[in-house]
Design a protein around this motif. Structure first.
Motif, PDB file in Angstrom:
ATOM      1  N   UNK A  17       0.838  -1.195   0.000  1.00  0.00           N
ATOM      2  CA  UNK A  17       0.000   0.000   0.000  1.00  0.00           C
ATOM      3  C   UNK A  17       0.872   1.244   0.000  1.00  0.00           C
ATOM      4  N   UNK A  18       1.882   1.246  -0.848  1.00  0.00           N
ATOM      5  CA  UNK A  18       2.786   2.391  -0.939  1.00  0.00           C
ATOM      6  C   UNK A  18       3.550   2.323  -2.242  1.00  0.00           C
ATOM      7  N   UNK A  19       3.502   3.402  -3.012  1.00  0.00           N
ATOM      8  CA  UNK A  19       4.278   3.447  -4.241  1.00  0.00           C
ATOM      9  C   UNK A  19       5.763   3.467  -3.971  1.00  0.00           C
ATOM     10  N   UNK A  20       6.179   4.103  -2.873  1.00  0.00           N
ATOM     11  CA  UNK A  20       7.598   4.184  -2.547  1.00  0.00           C
ATOM     12  C   UNK A  20       8.162   2.801  -2.246  1.00  0.00           C
ATOM     13  N   UNK A  21       7.440   2.013  -1.425  1.00  0.00           N
ATOM     14  CA  UNK A  21       7.903   0.664  -1.119  1.00  0.00           C
ATOM     15  C   UNK A  21       7.964  -0.191  -2.379  1.00  0.00           C
ATOM     16  N   UNK A  22       6.954  -0.076  -3.234  1.00  0.00           N
ATOM     17  CA  UNK A  22       6.957  -0.833  -4.485  1.00  0.00           C
ATOM     18  C   UNK A  22       8.172  -0.482  -5.337  1.00  0.00           C
ATOM     19  N   UNK A  23       8.505   0.808  -5.412  1.00  0.00           N
ATOM     20  CA  UNK A  23       9.654   1.221  -6.217  1.00  0.00           C
ATOM     21  C   UNK A  23      10.934   0.570  -5.719  1.00  0.00           C
ATOM     22  N   UNK A  24      11.196   0.652  -4.429  1.00  0.00           N
ATOM     23  CA  UNK A  24      12.456   0.125  -3.902  1.00  0.00           C
ATOM     24  C   UNK A  24      12.520  -1.396  -3.984  1.00  0.00           C
ATOM     25  N   UNK A  25      11.412  -2.062  -3.672  1.00  0.00           N
ATOM     26  CA  UNK A  25      11.418  -3.526  -3.689  1.00  0.00           C
ATOM     27  C   UNK A  25      11.545  -4.065  -5.114  1.00  0.00           C
ATOM     28  N   UNK A  46      -0.203  16.980  -8.573  1.00  0.00           N
ATOM     29  CA  UNK A  46       0.316  17.059  -7.210  1.00  0.00           C
ATOM     30  C   UNK A  46      -0.583  16.299  -6.236  1.00  0.00           C
ATOM     31  N   UNK A  47      -1.893  16.336  -6.448  1.00  0.00           N
ATOM     32  CA  UNK A  47      -2.822  15.631  -5.564  1.00  0.00           C
ATOM     33  C   UNK A  47      -2.632  14.120  -5.646  1.00  0.00           C
ATOM     34  N   UNK A  48      -2.463  13.624  -6.865  1.00  0.00           N
ATOM     35  CA  UNK A  48      -2.239  12.182  -7.031  1.00  0.00           C
ATOM     36  C   UNK A  48      -0.895  11.781  -6.435  1.00  0.00           C
ATOM     37  N   UNK A  49       0.143  12.556  -6.734  1.00  0.00           N
ATOM     38  CA  UNK A  49       1.480  12.218  -6.227  1.00  0.00           C
ATOM     39  C   UNK A  49       1.528  12.271  -4.707  1.00  0.00           C
ATOM     40  N   UNK A  50       0.751  13.146  -4.097  1.00  0.00           N
ATOM     41  CA  UNK A  50       0.769  13.283  -2.631  1.00  0.00           C
ATOM     42  C   UNK A  50       0.291  12.018  -1.927  1.00  0.00           C
ATOM     43  N   UNK A  51      -0.377  11.131  -2.646  1.00  0.00           N
ATOM     44  CA  UNK A  51      -0.901   9.897  -2.061  1.00  0.00           C
ATOM     45  C   UNK A  51       0.052   8.717  -2.223  1.00  0.00           C
ATOM     46  N   UNK A  52       1.301   8.997  -2.634  1.00  0.00           N
ATOM     47  CA  UNK A  52       2.243   7.928  -2.966  1.00  0.00           C
ATOM     48  C   UNK A  52       2.594   7.069  -1.756  1.00  0.00           C
ATOM     49  N   UNK A  53       2.564   7.655  -0.558  1.00  0.00           N
ATOM     50  CA  UNK A  53       2.907   6.875   0.632  1.00  0.00           C
ATOM     51  C   UNK A  53       1.799   5.897   0.980  1.00  0.00           C
ATOM     52  N   UNK A  54       0.559   6.222   0.620  1.00  0.00           N
ATOM     53  CA  UNK A  54      -0.597   5.406   0.998  1.00  0.00           C
ATOM     54  C   UNK A  54      -1.082   4.497  -0.122  1.00  0.00           C
ATOM     55  N   UNK A  55      -0.459   4.540  -1.286  1.00  0.00           N
ATOM     56  CA  UNK A  55      -0.880   3.694  -2.392  1.00  0.00           C
ATOM     57  C   UNK A  55       0.076   3.838  -3.570  1.00  0.00           C
ATOM     58  N   UNK A  56       0.043   2.878  -4.467  1.00  0.00           N
ATOM     59  CA  UNK A  56       0.910   2.944  -5.648  1.00  0.00           C
ATOM     60  C   UNK A  56       0.215   3.769  -6.715  1.00  0.00           C
ATOM     61  N   UNK A  57       0.636   5.023  -6.851  1.00  0.00           N
ATOM     62  CA  UNK A  57       0.022   5.933  -7.813  1.00  0.00           C
ATOM     63  C   UNK A  57       0.764   5.930  -9.144  1.00  0.00           C
ATOM     64  N   UNK A  58       1.703   5.003  -9.312  1.00  0.00           N
ATOM     65  CA  UNK A  58       2.521   4.984 -10.526  1.00  0.00           C
ATOM     66  C   UNK A  58       1.986   4.033 -11.593  1.00  0.00           C
TER      67      UNK A  58
END
Length: 477
Positions: A380-388, A429-441
């Motif tokens: 439930x995070x785009x950031x975690x998905x990117x790194x993993x 910016x609104x979509x990107x701001x949700x990157x921690x709570x979901x994969x917006x990519x």
């Protein structure tokens, strides 16, 4: 002899019966709608393959013959395909995975031709961010082919790549920006109205096909959509889940800020649906988007926005405090003041603490299509998905391309006011701001993020052209 150049289309036929492009396009679109409707009623099982195929053929025709209409068609395919899938399943029986859902990916993947066509111009400042982020995804594909199954990588590559293709396709069509602008406005006006009205009906009535789909989703272990009963559903309208619908309707109401009072009237439907999805990340994204629009608007527009915002908030508060809407909305609002007691919040914190330390040391990454214990990995995070998935090697270029645009494009809005461009910046910016709570990519979320960044670059290049910059720019309605 004067030679005409057709940058997006084929030369017109010179022999035989002549049919104008506009008329042929209407025939094709009406035929597509009728065939889809008839297929869902008569041969629903076969539509699981026929619908994606027909969508691709129509999309390919529009891509070459009518690029502006292609944009609108692509958005509508993303908006409506999950509903088409539910109707097909209701008539033909549940199927998972379901090939019907390939339709929007196939239609959007046609923009690969744009990506390939401009590959020799990747170093130009307007194109470079797309190719830089594309390199990060390409790296993830290579690692995935080495480490994971081929089929898993192909499906994951569609999820990650098509939003970038789509964004670049819009960006390079800057000469047609006025047409693109009008198409996007109309698409999101009617998209907000149609999906919003259906969302309210879904909450009040719970149509049979939606109940059937939810019951099967529950059997797979997903109970986060509410219950398949009237007044118990977390609204997802014509989309596949509350999260993507919340982002779609959030984008719709932000785009409606470019339409003066007509936009205010239809926004009431959109805002009610934002609340009925009960997706708090989208609520926060909407607030950020409104602040961006307000900050980027001209002083005389801020007065109008303030008045319209007060009217909207008053209407929504009144509606949200009466049944049958208050139960789902107020219960969700109360959780905002009790973070420590919020199970969803606690679960996300626990997941972050468990995964973050390990993911930060993923230098190479596991590649797209990564599976663990037979299950596709996704957080439930785009950031975690990117790194993993991409590791540091793929994450740095991917985020680098995005950040280049997110940091540089607000300067354009400061110099050249355009209501649609301002709304595009707010949506991005609104979509990107949700990157921690979901994969917006990826998927439809990524199409919103990259698509509106592409529209921003499209506007920037249009207004920066000498023949346009020579004129005094006025507010674009």
């Amino acid at each position: 002899m004067k030679v005409r150049y057709y940058p997006y289309s084929l030369p017109p036929a010179t022999k035989g019966i002549q049919i104008s492009d506009a008329r042929l396009t209407r025939i094709i679109l009406v035929s597509f709608i009728l065939l889809t409707a008839a297929g869902m009623l008569i041969l629903p099982g076969r539509m699981r393959l026929a619908y994606p195929g027909l969508s691709f053929l129509v999309g390919a025709y529009l891509y070459f013959r009518n690029p502006t209409l292609y944009l609108g068609f692509t958005w509508w395919i993303w908006f409506l395909t999950p509903w088409v899938r539910r109707m097909i399943d209701w008539r033909a029986g549940w199927a998972e995975p379901n090939t019907t859902l390939l339709a929007p990916f196939l239609v959007t993947s046609i923009t690969f031709f744009t990506f390939a066509r401009y590959l020799n111009k990747f170093d130009r400042p307007y194109n470079f961010p797309f190719y830089l982020s594309g390199f990060g995804v390409f790296y993830g594909i290579l690692i995935g082919f080495v480490s994971n199954g081929q089929n898993a990588v192909i499906l994951a590559a569609l999820n990650w790549f098509v939003p970038i293709f789509f964004g670049l396709h819009i960006a390079v069509g800057w000469r047609d920006y006025p047409k693109y602008r009008q198409m996007i406005q109309n698409t999101f006006l009617w998209g907000t109205v149609i999906t919003g009205v259906y969302g309210i009906i879904q909450y009040l009535v719970a149509p049979a096909w939606d109940r059937f789909w939810l019951q099967n989703v529950f059997e797979l272990g997903n109970t986060s959509f509410g219950r398949p009963e009237p007044f118990q559903i977390r609204v997802f309208s014509t989309l596949n889940s509350p999260g993507p619908f919340a982002i779609m309707i959030m984008a719709g109401v932000l785009m409606l800020t470019s339409l003066r009072w007509k936009g205010v009237l239809f926004s009431i439907i959109g805002y009610l649906n934002v609340l009925l999805t009960a997706v708090r990340a989208a609520w926060g994204g909407w607030i950020l988007g409104i602040l961006v629009v307000f900050a980027a608007s001209k002083p005389r527009m801020r007065k109008r926005m303030t008045i319209s915002f007060i009217v909207l908030v008053t209407c929504i508060v009144v509606i949200a405090t009466i049944e049958p809407f208050s139960s789902i909305i107020l219960n969700r609002v109360e959780t905002l003041g009790d973070i420590q007691g919020d199970g969803s919040y606690q679960a996300r914190v626990a997941e972050y603490l468990k995964i973050l330390d390990a993911s930060l040391f993923e230098f190479v990454g596991n590649g797209l299509g990564y599976e663990k214990d037979g299950l596709r990995v996704g957080f439930d995070s785009g950031i975690l998905d990117l790194f993993v998935l991409l590791g540091w090697v793929g994450t740095l270029p991917y985020l680098g391309g995005l950040l280049i645009m997110l940091i540089s494009l607000p300067k354009f809005v400061e110099r050249h006011f355009d209501a649609v461009a301002v709304a595009s910046l707010a949506i991005s910016l609104s979509v990107f701001s949700q990157v921690i709570l979901g994969n917006v990519f990826i998927g439809i979320n990524g199409v919103f993020l990259w698509g509106f960044l592409g529209l921003l670059i499209c506007a920037y290049r249009y207004y920066s052209h000498p023949s346009i910059a020579a004129f005094q720019l006025t507010e674009v309605e």
